[in-house]
Design an enzyme around this catalytic site. Sequence first.
Site: not given
Length: 385
Positions: A133, A74, A101, A354, A160, A99
């Site tokens: 997101e 992502d 990415h 986040h 992730h 996050c």
Amino acid sequence: MTLTEPQLVKIYQSLHQIPELAMQETETHAFLKKTVQQFEQTYLEVQTPKEMPTALLVLVHGSDPKRTIGYRSDIDGLPVEEQTGLPFASKHPQVMHACGHDIHMTVALGLLSYFASQQPKDNLLFFFQPAEESLNGGKTAYEKQIFTNKWCPDEFYGLHDNPDLPTGAIGCRMGTLFAGTTEVDVDFYGKGGHAAFPQNANDMVVAASQFINQIQTIVSRSVDPIEGGVITFGKFDAGSIRNVIAGQAHLEGTIRGLTQKMIEHIDQRIQEVADGIAQSYQAKVVVKLNQGGYWPVENDPELTRNFITYMKSAKNVQFIETKPAMTGEDFGYLLAKFPGTMFWLGVEDNSQLHSATLKPNPQAIQIGIQAIKGFLLNRMQEKEN
């Protein structure tokens, strides 16, 4: 060329500085495409889908392909004002890769650089996905039929980053890795009136309050405690002044469940409670449920068993079996359409995903690339299934 660790860190820092929100990732897309164009092109085929112009697909043609292995990264950021103090902090006000990415993209580019110069046996499809997101980019890509013909993976993998795991550690589990999420809006319509004459009104503060109370019994009495679920209503709007009975009320909340079946069960129970409140209070109650593409990340049993077996046995890989997380991830929608596995990459940080202070450890990048590269090479030696 295969990217070196200093080059990878520089790429990570560059990507960190240009975060963009969902479906607006034009600068990121351009950076990714330019970087890919610097790799050996003999085995590569690159496509920007016209239906999704900030997405990027890169197909690595295999020497003797029995399958097409998909790898997703992502690419979007979050509407967060960065507070890390890093010298390569975000240049875009109120937008940050909070996050991780940027880590995801860098790992994918590192893998791609290797297989661009060392032709894989199977085909590899790298999907740089916008809008994880928000705006459910995975679901959008699928519905716009981006994965067709040679661009269709037989299986899909993705990672992730995880600040709670040691740097470079690989975390995974059988079953659900991430919960699915559903947004819930509930509107109550009754009759307003004077506070002194409640018999002439129909108070929606009372109706909505009773709804909230009854909702609490869904997880405690309608959900298998072994499976689990979460319902939270975080917003309650009603009324305008203390001496006027509110004729309307509005609630906003979220559902989390570890399986799609469980989410659909909770959805149904919320609607049944709403119907009961409507009848009890002679009110109109409207429930709106929006899941979009944020389905539970349910790992394929066979592929995940293979993945875990490899990671446990591989030298220089620290494997950790992790618990399910109640956070959402739109890769779950793609895993409902293609068999595959999502896993964690440890980036060891005191800040959580986040948060405005998230600082993933970039040393995880090269370690992660080596672990995933080894798995993919091992996977290509297995018989087609």
